[in-house]
Scaffold this motif. Structure first.
Motif, PDB file in Angstrom:
ATOM      1  N   SER A  56       0.827  -1.203   0.000  1.00  0.00           N
ATOM      2  CA  SER A  56       0.000   0.000   0.000  1.00  0.00           C
ATOM      3  C   SER A  56       0.864   1.256   0.000  1.00  0.00           C
ATOM      4  O   SER A  56       0.586   2.226  -0.712  1.00  0.00           O
ATOM      5  CB  SER A  56      -0.926  -0.015   1.215  1.00  0.00           C
ATOM      6  N   GLU A  57       1.929   1.248   0.803  1.00  0.00           N
ATOM      7  CA  GLU A  57       2.845   2.390   0.839  1.00  0.00           C
ATOM      8  C   GLU A  57       3.577   2.563  -0.492  1.00  0.00           C
ATOM      9  O   GLU A  57       3.789   3.685  -0.955  1.00  0.00           O
ATOM     10  CB  GLU A  57       3.873   2.216   1.962  1.00  0.00           C
ATOM     11  N   ILE A  58       3.926   1.457  -1.113  1.00  0.00           N
ATOM     12  CA  ILE A  58       4.588   1.500  -2.419  1.00  0.00           C
ATOM     13  C   ILE A  58       3.662   2.134  -3.452  1.00  0.00           C
ATOM     14  O   ILE A  58       4.073   3.001  -4.223  1.00  0.00           O
ATOM     15  CB  ILE A  58       5.014   0.078  -2.851  1.00  0.00           C
ATOM     16  N   PHE A  71       6.174  -8.924  -7.208  1.00  0.00           N
ATOM     17  CA  PHE A  71       6.897 -10.036  -7.815  1.00  0.00           C
ATOM     18  C   PHE A  71       8.413  -9.936  -7.643  1.00  0.00           C
ATOM     19  O   PHE A  71       9.171 -10.627  -8.318  1.00  0.00           O
ATOM     20  CB  PHE A  71       6.526 -10.167  -9.293  1.00  0.00           C
ATOM     21  N   GLY A  72       8.847  -9.043  -6.766  1.00  0.00           N
ATOM     22  CA  GLY A  72      10.265  -8.956  -6.446  1.00  0.00           C
ATOM     23  C   GLY A  72      11.106  -8.185  -7.446  1.00  0.00           C
ATOM     24  O   GLY A  72      12.334  -8.291  -7.426  1.00  0.00           O
ATOM     25  N   LEU A  73      10.469  -7.437  -8.323  1.00  0.00           N
ATOM     26  CA  LEU A  73      11.208  -6.622  -9.296  1.00  0.00           C
ATOM     27  C   LEU A  73      11.373  -5.210  -8.756  1.00  0.00           C
ATOM     28  O   LEU A  73      10.595  -4.753  -7.928  1.00  0.00           O
ATOM     29  CB  LEU A  73      10.466  -6.618 -10.634  1.00  0.00           C
ATOM     30  N   GLN A  74      12.365  -4.503  -9.222  1.00  0.00           N
ATOM     31  CA  GLN A  74      12.701  -3.184  -8.688  1.00  0.00           C
ATOM     32  C   GLN A  74      11.852  -2.077  -9.316  1.00  0.00           C
ATOM     33  O   GLN A  74      12.333  -1.246 -10.072  1.00  0.00           O
ATOM     34  CB  GLN A  74      14.177  -2.903  -8.891  1.00  0.00           C
ATOM     35  N   GLY A  75      10.588  -2.053  -8.962  1.00  0.00           N
ATOM     36  CA  GLY A  75       9.658  -1.076  -9.500  1.00  0.00           C
ATOM     37  C   GLY A  75       9.947   0.348  -9.063  1.00  0.00           C
ATOM     38  O   GLY A  75      10.045   1.257  -9.882  1.00  0.00           O
ATOM     39  N   ILE A  76      10.083   0.554  -7.765  1.00  0.00           N
ATOM     40  CA  ILE A  76      10.310   1.908  -7.245  1.00  0.00           C
ATOM     41  C   ILE A  76      11.643   2.450  -7.738  1.00  0.00           C
ATOM     42  O   ILE A  76      11.731   3.597  -8.176  1.00  0.00           O
ATOM     43  CB  ILE A  76      10.254   1.929  -5.704  1.00  0.00           C
ATOM     44  N   LYS A  77      12.674   1.636  -7.673  1.00  0.00           N
ATOM     45  CA  LYS A  77      13.998   2.071  -8.116  1.00  0.00           C
ATOM     46  C   LYS A  77      13.984   2.449  -9.600  1.00  0.00           C
ATOM     47  O   LYS A  77      14.521   3.480  -9.996  1.00  0.00           O
ATOM     48  CB  LYS A  77      15.021   0.966  -7.865  1.00  0.00           C
ATOM     49  N   THR A  78      13.356   1.639 -10.414  1.00  0.00           N
ATOM     50  CA  THR A  78      13.292   1.903 -11.854  1.00  0.00           C
ATOM     51  C   THR A  78      12.463   3.151 -12.142  1.00  0.00           C
ATOM     52  O   THR A  78      12.844   3.964 -12.982  1.00  0.00           O
ATOM     53  CB  THR A  78      12.712   0.679 -12.597  1.00  0.00           C
ATOM     54  N   LEU A  79      11.345   3.311 -11.454  1.00  0.00           N
ATOM     55  CA  LEU A  79      10.514   4.495 -11.628  1.00  0.00           C
ATOM     56  C   LEU A  79      11.289   5.751 -11.247  1.00  0.00           C
ATOM     57  O   LEU A  79      11.252   6.758 -11.954  1.00  0.00           O
ATOM     58  CB  LEU A  79       9.233   4.389 -10.793  1.00  0.00           C
ATOM     59  N   ASN A  80      12.019   5.684 -10.156  1.00  0.00           N
ATOM     60  CA  ASN A  80      12.829   6.817  -9.708  1.00  0.00           C
ATOM     61  C   ASN A  80      13.901   7.170 -10.736  1.00  0.00           C
ATOM     62  O   ASN A  80      14.103   8.343 -11.070  1.00  0.00           O
ATOM     63  CB  ASN A  80      13.467   6.502  -8.348  1.00  0.00           C
ATOM     64  N   ALA A  83       4.635  10.420  -6.413  1.00  0.00           N
ATOM     65  CA  ALA A  83       5.804  10.758  -7.234  1.00  0.00           C
ATOM     66  C   ALA A  83       5.388  11.006  -8.680  1.00  0.00           C
ATOM     67  O   ALA A  83       5.891  11.925  -9.338  1.00  0.00           O
ATOM     68  CB  ALA A  83       6.838   9.638  -7.171  1.00  0.00           C
ATOM     69  N   SER A  84       4.447  10.229  -9.165  1.00  0.00           N
ATOM     70  CA  SER A  84       3.977  10.375 -10.544  1.00  0.00           C
ATOM     71  C   SER A  84       3.206  11.675 -10.721  1.00  0.00           C
ATOM     72  O   SER A  84       3.343  12.356 -11.743  1.00  0.00           O
ATOM     73  CB  SER A  84       3.098   9.183 -10.923  1.00  0.00           C
ATOM     74  N   ARG A  85       2.423  12.011  -9.733  1.00  0.00           N
ATOM     75  CA  ARG A  85       1.684  13.281  -9.786  1.00  0.00           C
ATOM     76  C   ARG A  85       2.668  14.448  -9.764  1.00  0.00           C
ATOM     77  O   ARG A  85       2.528  15.409 -10.518  1.00  0.00           O
ATOM     78  CB  ARG A  85       0.715  13.354  -8.602  1.00  0.00           C
ATOM     79  N   TYR A 106      12.183   8.871 -13.706  1.00  0.00           N
ATOM     80  CA  TYR A 106      11.790  10.255 -13.427  1.00  0.00           C
ATOM     81  C   TYR A 106      12.985  11.196 -13.383  1.00  0.00           C
ATOM     82  O   TYR A 106      12.890  12.343 -13.801  1.00  0.00           O
ATOM     83  CB  TYR A 106      10.985  10.341 -12.131  1.00  0.00           C
ATOM     84  N   LYS A 107      14.117  10.729 -12.902  1.00  0.00           N
ATOM     85  CA  LYS A 107      15.330  11.562 -12.915  1.00  0.00           C
ATOM     86  C   LYS A 107      15.769  11.845 -14.355  1.00  0.00           C
ATOM     87  O   LYS A 107      16.121  12.965 -14.694  1.00  0.00           O
ATOM     88  CB  LYS A 107      16.462  10.876 -12.156  1.00  0.00           C
TER      89      LYS A 107
END
Length: 130
Positions: free
Chosen positions: A5-7, A38-47, A14-16, A50-51
């Motif tokens: 939920s926090e993710i 599923f154990g993939l780096q979603g937050i890291k990749t999104l970050n 962050a998207s907004r 965005y950078k």
């Protein structure tokens, strides 16, 4: 470790902040949650995306065809994923869909997975120059 939920909430905010509408931010949040589940780096990749998005141009593909080529700028994986979901009923008739030059392809995977669930069958995709 953050809860799912926090993710989702963090990804939405962050998207907004990155300039996406609330509707798009909702879809991004669901997708990043799914990647992390599923154990993939979603937050890291999104970050990372965005950078890079601040300094590099990305092309928004609005109408998906059988052959989708972007020669000037890489395709935005988020806009592509959302449009894929929105157009799934129209594009499910294609035998094969080709995407050329998609940035951060990990970010499009959950959109494709959700699209497959909607139509109830496998989608034949090919990505070039990733």
């Amino acid at each position: 470790m953050k809860s799912l939920s926090e993710i989702e909430t963090t990804s939405k905010r962050a998207s907004r902040a990155a300039g996406f509408s609330w509707g798009a931010a909702e879809e991004i949040g669901k997708s990043i949650r799914l990647l992390e589940l599923f154990g993939l780096q979603g937050i890291k990749t999104l970050n990372q995306y965005y950078k890079l998005r601040k300094s590099q141009k990305f092309e928004n593909l609005n109408l998906i065809n059988e052959n989708n080529i972007s020669e000037k700028h890489p395709l935005c994986p988020i806009t592509l994923g959302i449009n894929f979901l929105d157009q799934i009923r129209g594009i499910e008739k294609f035998k094969k869909i080709i995407f050329n030059n998609v940035s951060y392809p990990l970010l499009i995977i959950p959109f494709l997975s959700r699209s497959s669930e909607i139509i109830g069958k496998k989608i034949n995709l090919k990505f070039n120059n990733i």
